[in-house]
Write a protein that holds these residues in place. Structure first.
Motif, PDB file in Angstrom:
ATOM      1  N   ARG A   1       0.819  -1.216   0.000  1.00 14.55           N
ATOM      2  CA  ARG A   1       0.000   0.000   0.000  1.00 14.55           C
ATOM      3  C   ARG A   1       0.853   1.267   0.000  1.00 14.55           C
ATOM      4  O   ARG A   1       0.515   2.252  -0.656  1.00 14.55           O
ATOM      5  N   ASP A   2       1.953   1.263   0.720  1.00 16.57           N
ATOM      6  CA  ASP A   2       2.793   2.459   0.822  1.00 16.57           C
ATOM      7  C   ASP A   2       4.010   2.407  -0.090  1.00 16.57           C
ATOM      8  O   ASP A   2       4.887   3.261   0.009  1.00 16.57           O
ATOM      9  N   HIS A   3       4.067   1.426  -0.971  1.00 14.94           N
ATOM     10  CA  HIS A   3       5.212   1.313  -1.868  1.00 14.94           C
ATOM     11  C   HIS A   3       5.061   2.243  -3.065  1.00 14.94           C
ATOM     12  O   HIS A   3       3.961   2.706  -3.388  1.00 14.94           O
ATOM     13  N   PHE A   4       6.159   2.462  -3.747  1.00 16.09           N
ATOM     14  CA  PHE A   4       6.171   3.359  -4.891  1.00 16.09           C
ATOM     15  C   PHE A   4       5.161   2.938  -5.958  1.00 16.09           C
ATOM     16  O   PHE A   4       5.109   1.769  -6.357  1.00 16.09           O
ATOM     17  N   ASN A   5       4.358   3.904  -6.398  1.00 17.66           N
ATOM     18  CA  ASN A   5       3.414   3.736  -7.510  1.00 17.66           C
ATOM     19  C   ASN A   5       2.461   2.567  -7.327  1.00 17.66           C
ATOM     20  O   ASN A   5       2.094   1.881  -8.285  1.00 17.66           O
ATOM     21  N   SER A   6       2.069   2.321  -6.087  1.00 16.57           N
ATOM     22  CA  SER A   6       1.102   1.257  -5.823  1.00 16.57           C
ATOM     23  C   SER A   6      -0.309   1.768  -6.098  1.00 16.57           C
ATOM     24  O   SER A   6      -0.705   2.828  -5.608  1.00 16.57           O
ATOM     25  N   TRP A   7      -1.041   1.010  -6.879  1.00 18.84           N
ATOM     26  CA  TRP A   7      -2.431   1.346  -7.208  1.00 18.84           C
ATOM     27  C   TRP A   7      -3.325   0.187  -6.786  1.00 18.84           C
ATOM     28  O   TRP A   7      -2.979  -0.977  -6.991  1.00 18.84           O
ATOM     29  N   GLU A   8      -4.459   0.515  -6.210  1.00 20.32           N
ATOM     30  CA  GLU A   8      -5.369  -0.537  -5.766  1.00 20.32           C
ATOM     31  C   GLU A   8      -5.847  -1.353  -6.960  1.00 20.32           C
ATOM     32  O   GLU A   8      -6.275  -0.811  -7.976  1.00 20.32           O
ATOM     33  N   GLU A   9      -5.767  -2.664  -6.807  1.00 16.72           N
ATOM     34  CA  GLU A   9      -6.171  -3.584  -7.863  1.00 16.72           C
ATOM     35  C   GLU A   9      -7.206  -4.530  -7.297  1.00 16.72           C
ATOM     36  O   GLU A   9      -6.995  -5.146  -6.246  1.00 16.72           O
ATOM     37  N   THR A  10      -8.343  -4.656  -7.966  1.00 18.38           N
ATOM     38  CA  THR A  10      -9.378  -5.551  -7.465  1.00 18.38           C
ATOM     39  C   THR A  10      -8.906  -6.999  -7.518  1.00 18.38           C
ATOM     40  O   THR A  10      -7.960  -7.336  -8.241  1.00 18.38           O
TER      41      THR A  10
END
Length: 362
Positions: A229-238
């Motif tokens: 969650r707090d990593h570089f360029n992390s985007w929520e993925e279903t």
């Protein structure tokens, strides 16, 4: 959720119109044909030449191309090629609707083309990708759509084109590999299940039909989403997006997925998703394993969870007669993961870069 229909514009001419004047007469913009063996072989050659120039050797095969251009892949992807007067593909672009806000872009131009022609091909691929970013961003209801593309460190041609096209180099990644020997099959008591310091490491459960347990798959997804969650360029993925994407990988195997759980509560606290790295058709070299994802929930860090998962995939690779385990690590991360990998025998084989451009959706 995975859309029933692609969010992309399937007709490249709707985005780029007429080819730029710098292209030779008879060169056109088109879509690749995965049913055409010549087309498929040509895209594979372009990709392999791109790899060979960037890192010194080629690893891609036909299956890697099919992930991008096959009918199944086109649910979340779209492709474009630049063809010469003989209908031969000389450049190839592919976009992937990876997650809300993040679109991956593959950008390959034939090595050896005259500089003016090669640059025109590159500009055309970028123009097409920007148009696709607007299309997918609009379909997702976004104000801004990120384009995420990559380059090999030291590839000055690619870096120059991306810079001129408005991309910014944002991250560096170490592509690491660790040799595996047969004796390491005994590195853990059993790759199916073993325990250490109150943590149980086990394979994702599978039913009699060989399909994995849905609750285990959801546990893997939840652990990785939280861990990154707090990593570089992390985007929520279903969950559906996550599962669909990983199953597309040519090296996907259900028996390469592991969970780590606290023994006293059965709470999942770590997960590792591995794949097969095949040596390629005609090669006598052993296959390898690859760590596609490894994540540990913050509350469980410091208990040897990551190390236990890594020891498990090493033992699994050794038991299968493989000679290596690869992974990717963020060279700019402050987590210290690279220290763990180095201490366990991983070394950097080559370096890649992430380049981003934010496209306003209008």
């Amino acid at each position: 959720m995975i859309p029933d229909e692609s969010r992309f514009e399937p007709d490249p001419e709707e985005i780029v119109g007429e080819p730029p004047a710098a292209l030779p007469d008879g060169w056109v913009v088109d879509s690749p044909d995965p049913a055409d063996r010549v087309d498929l072989a040509r895209l594979t050659q372009l990709l392999r030449d791109h790899e060979r120039q960037g890192r010194g050797w080629a690893g891609a095969g036909v299956d890697d191309v099919l992930v991008e251009v096959s009918e199944a892949g086109l649910r979340t992807r779209e492709n474009v090629v630049v063809r010469d007067e003989a209908h031969l593909a000389r450049a190839w672009g592919s976009v992937h609707d990876r997650a809300g806000g993040r679109m991956l872009f593959l950008h390959v131009v034939e090595r050896g083309l005259p500089d003016r022609v090669a640059r025109a091909c590159s500009d055309l691929l970028v123009e097409w990708a920007v148009g696709q970013a607007v299309a997918v961003g609009s379909a997702r209801g976004l104000d801004v759509q990120q384009i995420d593309t990559g380059a090999y460190a030291g590839d000055e041609r690619q870096a120059r084109w991306l810079t001129d096209a408005g991309f910014t180099r944002v991250r560096t990644w170490w592509q690491m590999s660790r040799p595996v020997v047969a004796d390491e099959a005994d590195l853990v008591p059993s790759i199916d299940e073993w325990s250490d310091r109150g943590v149980r490491f086990r394979q994702v459960r599978r039913a009699g039909d060989g399909l994995p347990d849905d609750s285990d798959l959801r546990a893997v997804h939840d652990v990785l989403e939280e861990a990154f969650r707090d990593h570089f360029n992390s985007w929520e993925e279903t969950f559906d997006e996550f599962l669909h994407r990983l199953r597309e990988d040519p090296g996907h195997r259900w028996d390469h997925w592991w969970l780590a759980e606290l023994e006293d509560s059965d709470e999942p606290v770590g997960a590792l998703v591995g794949t097969v790295s095949e040596s390629g058709a005609g090669s006598s070299a052993p296959d390898g394993s690859y760590v596609s994802y490894i994540g540990v929930r913050e509350a469980a860090r410091g208990r040897g969870v990551a190390k236990g998962l890594l020891r498990t995939i090493i033992a699994d690779a050794a038991g299968r007669g493989r000679d290596r385990v690869g992974l990717e690590v963020d060279a700019d991360s402050s987590t210290g993961a690279d220290g763990l990998y180095t201490s366990m025998g991983w070394v950097t084989k080559y370096v890649t870069e992430s380049w981003h451009r934010d496209v306003p959706v209008v």
